[in-house]
Enzyme design. Sequence first.
Site, PDB file in Angstrom:
ATOM      1  N   GLU A 128      -4.948  -3.737  -2.045  1.00 27.86           N
ATOM      2  CA  GLU A 128      -6.390  -3.495  -2.015  1.00 27.86           C
ATOM      3  C   GLU A 128      -6.746  -2.282  -1.146  1.00 27.86           C
ATOM      4  OE1 GLU A 128      -4.543  -5.841  -0.760  1.00 27.86           O
ATOM      5  OE2 GLU A 128      -5.553  -7.110   0.711  1.00 27.86           O
ATOM      6  N   ARG A 129      -5.739  -1.740  -0.432  1.00 31.70           N
ATOM      7  CA  ARG A 129      -6.048  -0.609   0.461  1.00 31.70           C
ATOM      8  C   ARG A 129      -6.065   0.725  -0.284  1.00 31.70           C
ATOM      9  NH1 ARG A 129      -2.268  -1.824   5.616  1.00 31.70           N
ATOM     10  NH2 ARG A 129      -1.555  -3.724   4.640  1.00 31.70           N
ATOM     11  N   PHE A 140       0.814  -1.224   0.000  1.00 31.27           N
ATOM     12  CA  PHE A 140       0.000   0.000   0.000  1.00 31.27           C
ATOM     13  C   PHE A 140       0.843   1.267   0.000  1.00 31.27           C
ATOM     14  CE2 PHE A 140       0.932  -0.026   4.547  1.00 31.27           C
ATOM     15  CZ  PHE A 140       1.047   1.325   4.818  1.00 31.27           C
ATOM     16  N   LYS A 186      -0.976  -7.125  -9.301  1.00 34.03           N
ATOM     17  CA  LYS A 186      -1.968  -7.229  -8.217  1.00 34.03           C
ATOM     18  C   LYS A 186      -1.579  -6.163  -7.176  1.00 34.03           C
ATOM     19  CE  LYS A 186      -2.967  -8.432  -4.543  1.00 34.03           C
ATOM     20  NZ  LYS A 186      -3.399  -7.429  -3.528  1.00 34.03           N
ATOM     21  N   SER A 244       5.331  -6.977   3.336  1.00 31.24           N
ATOM     22  CA  SER A 244       5.876  -7.309   4.655  1.00 31.24           C
ATOM     23  C   SER A 244       6.639  -8.642   4.603  1.00 31.24           C
ATOM     24  CB  SER A 244       4.734  -7.388   5.668  1.00 31.24           C
ATOM     25  OG  SER A 244       3.821  -8.386   5.263  1.00 31.24           O
ATOM     26  N   GLU A 258       9.026  -4.101  13.107  1.00 27.61           N
ATOM     27  CA  GLU A 258       8.734  -2.979  12.213  1.00 27.61           C
ATOM     28  C   GLU A 258       7.419  -2.349  12.655  1.00 27.61           C
ATOM     29  OE1 GLU A 258       7.614  -3.928   8.106  1.00 27.61           O
ATOM     30  OE2 GLU A 258       8.801  -2.211   7.456  1.00 27.61           O
ATOM     31  N   CYS A 270       9.535   1.699   3.640  1.00 33.31           N
ATOM     32  CA  CYS A 270      10.442   0.611   4.022  1.00 33.31           C
ATOM     33  C   CYS A 270      11.862   1.125   4.209  1.00 33.31           C
ATOM     34  CB  CYS A 270      10.420  -0.484   2.973  1.00 33.31           C
ATOM     35  SG  CYS A 270      11.147   0.058   1.439  1.00 33.31           S
TER      36      CYS A 270
HETATM   37  P1  NAD Z   1       1.514  -6.638   3.006  1.00 30.60           P
HETATM   38  O1  NAD Z   1       2.541  -7.687   3.081  1.00 30.60           O
HETATM   39  O2  NAD Z   1       0.378  -6.662   3.953  1.00 30.60           O
HETATM   40  O3  NAD Z   1       0.816  -6.658   1.544  1.00 30.60           O
HETATM   41  C1  NAD Z   1       1.585  -6.638   0.373  1.00 30.60           C
HETATM   42  C2  NAD Z   1       0.804  -7.345  -0.732  1.00 30.60           C
HETATM   43  O4  NAD Z   1       0.600  -8.711  -0.352  1.00 30.60           O
HETATM   44  C3  NAD Z   1      -0.567  -6.746  -0.991  1.00 30.60           C
HETATM   45  O5  NAD Z   1      -0.793  -6.706  -2.380  1.00 30.60           O
HETATM   46  C4  NAD Z   1      -1.516  -7.731  -0.303  1.00 30.60           C
HETATM   47  O6  NAD Z   1      -2.760  -7.825  -0.940  1.00 30.60           O
HETATM   48  C5  NAD Z   1      -0.775  -9.052  -0.410  1.00 30.60           C
HETATM   49  N1  NAD Z   1      -1.075  -9.946   0.706  1.00 30.60           N
HETATM   50  C6  NAD Z   1      -1.331  -9.585   1.989  1.00 30.60           C
HETATM   51  N2  NAD Z   1      -1.566 -10.683   2.736  1.00 30.60           N
HETATM   52  C7  NAD Z   1      -1.431 -11.757   1.927  1.00 30.60           C
HETATM   53  C8  NAD Z   1      -1.543 -13.165   2.114  1.00 30.60           C
HETATM   54  N3  NAD Z   1      -1.831 -13.692   3.316  1.00 30.60           N
HETATM   55  N4  NAD Z   1      -1.338 -13.978   1.056  1.00 30.60           N
HETATM   56  C9  NAD Z   1      -1.043 -13.465  -0.139  1.00 30.60           C
HETATM   57  N5  NAD Z   1      -0.935 -12.135  -0.390  1.00 30.60           N
HETATM   58  C10 NAD Z   1      -1.118 -11.283   0.627  1.00 30.60           C
HETATM   59  O7  NAD Z   1       2.282  -5.234   3.047  1.00 30.60           O
HETATM   60  P2  NAD Z   1       1.669  -3.772   3.151  1.00 30.60           P
HETATM   61  O8  NAD Z   1       1.136  -3.570   4.538  1.00 30.60           O
HETATM   62  O9  NAD Z   1       0.769  -3.483   2.008  1.00 30.60           O
HETATM   63  O10 NAD Z   1       2.984  -2.899   2.970  1.00 30.60           O
HETATM   64  C11 NAD Z   1       3.836  -2.547   4.004  1.00 30.60           C
HETATM   65  C12 NAD Z   1       4.993  -3.507   4.097  1.00 30.60           C
HETATM   66  O11 NAD Z   1       5.717  -3.521   2.865  1.00 30.60           O
HETATM   67  C13 NAD Z   1       6.019  -3.104   5.142  1.00 30.60           C
HETATM   68  O12 NAD Z   1       6.449  -4.263   5.811  1.00 30.60           O
HETATM   69  C14 NAD Z   1       7.146  -2.489   4.334  1.00 30.60           C
HETATM   70  O13 NAD Z   1       8.419  -2.534   4.940  1.00 30.60           O
HETATM   71  C15 NAD Z   1       7.105  -3.335   3.119  1.00 30.60           C
HETATM   72  N6  NAD Z   1       7.737  -2.669   1.986  1.00 30.60           N
HETATM   73  C16 NAD Z   1       8.963  -3.120   1.607  1.00 30.60           C
HETATM   74  C17 NAD Z   1       9.617  -2.501   0.565  1.00 30.60           C
HETATM   75  C18 NAD Z   1      10.955  -2.984   0.123  1.00 30.60           C
HETATM   76  O14 NAD Z   1      11.385  -2.564  -0.919  1.00 30.60           O
HETATM   77  N7  NAD Z   1      11.639  -3.839   0.859  1.00 30.60           N
HETATM   78  C19 NAD Z   1       9.014  -1.408  -0.084  1.00 30.60           C
HETATM   79  C20 NAD Z   1       7.758  -0.992   0.321  1.00 30.60           C
HETATM   80  C21 NAD Z   1       7.130  -1.637   1.370  1.00 30.60           C
END
Ligand code: NAD
Length: 501
Positions: free
Chosen positions: A178-179, A151, A175, A228, A385, A283
Amino acid sequence: MSTLPIVGHLIGGKSVTTPSRSQEVFNPATGKAEKQVLLASKATVEEAIANAQAAFPAWRNTPPLKRARVMGNFKVLLEKHADEICQMITAEHGKVLSDALGELQRGIENVEYASYAPELLKGEHSKNVGPAIDSWSEFQALGVTAGITPFNFPAMVPLWMWPMAVACGNCFILKPSERDPTSTLRIAELALEAGLPPGVLNVVNGDKEAVDTLLTDPRVKAVSFVGSTPIAEYIYSEGCKHGKRVQALGGAKNHAVVMPDADVPNAVNALMGAAFGSCGERCMAIPLVVAVGDSTAEAVIAGLKAEMAKMTVGSGFDAKSDMGPLVTKPHFEKVKGYVDQGVAEGATLLVDGRGVKVAGHEDGYFLGPCLFDNVKPGMKIYQEEIFGPVLGVVRVKTLQEAMDLIDAHEYGNGTCIFTRDGEAARYFTDNILVGMVGVNVPLPVPVAYHSFGGWKRSLFGDLHAYGPDAVRFYTKRKTITQRWPSAGVREGTVFSFPSSK
Ligand code: NAD
């Protein structure tokens, strides 16, 4: 039945709104649901994969220069529609408009780099590797590739992925989160307007069902993920299990070391933006300051407190706001819970943002900036985090102690050191176990022509995101060796292994 506007999918060049499960999208500054995003079923994702598969043969054979020209047109459209896109980002993510513009600009730089694909795909050639034998390596597209994005950068992170994937001749299924899905979908529409043929880029909104379909369908050859760490690890193991190439970027806990000889006012200004920009939802944010020496800690804390007192928290649409709301109510509760936890764990809460109220936005998810002193490695607020505007100060006695702490942490995304001592900076950059390192630079996010990625549990896979690594990630090397003997030259039978001896 909801009357909210629907955010659907983009499949085969068409908007698809087949009824399905759905979820509300909130404006975090008001707490009101403003849209309804469709959550794609397995069948809808399969329809997108089929469209991508059908578009692949023609797109793969389109001259790279023509593919690159689409990227050039797309860049112009992104610049033309920047205001509209940033309004969408702020309405759903909450970040201030200037920050939305910053992320879009970084995304545009990735589109610009993707437009160099013809140069990047030139391959390697060797003449006369043997008698009348020439050999070359070329980089061929994989087929249908996919990206799953978080998101916190709804414009930039998708643009890390699909522009280079399609410029290399692949088709793509995105994909998004969704937020905050609206800006991501709008950007994909602009790509079609720029000349991307239908089916080359498809967007499916959704949740686990959509992701699992992408991870298991044999037609999908490679998956890029950013999000994450627990989900990154899942994506990596599931994707690999199903024979795919996977890069999965995860979470972070970035430490900034401040040395006794640092220029403290400059370090404080840098830390303010890195800790509280985008409400700490980056991140590469800095949630931890490691101060070397008590007098360094005192000076940094005094500077931070003075600057934090000047901050304005409010709607991202208000030009006076330095920091907007957190993205959702559950995330707000989670971050606030970490502040409660830090107090319970014995850290010293110097600035408490929990009581912040924004006039006219009483139902928004606003948390003011928070500052802890005496954060210790055993504490949850040190280990985990938080992804919010919570900055902790850890006091150490030496640079080595600071580096040992960073190296012991499970994440290794980014770090930085503030110092005037070149020797200390060089020792730090040379030895620290982190993927992206800054010297007097708080957010060492690589530019588009380098690649982005952390170490340890911040990245699963070998290749980093965007930049030169993306060209390798989205292509397969093929090496061709060919002999054209002159007419009449007879070659004898050879049973030994061919070599240049
Ligand atoms: P998230 O992991 O909740 O979601 C990321 C994606 O995964 C979304 O598209 C979501 O729909 C999907 N997803 C969520 N739960 C899932 C599941 N159980 N099974 C399959 N798919 C699933 O992350 P977020 O809250 O949207 O973003 C924040 C996180 O992203 C933080 O941990 C941040 O550090 C990380 N991030 C990392 C980088 C990097 O480059 N390392 C960059 C940006 C964000």
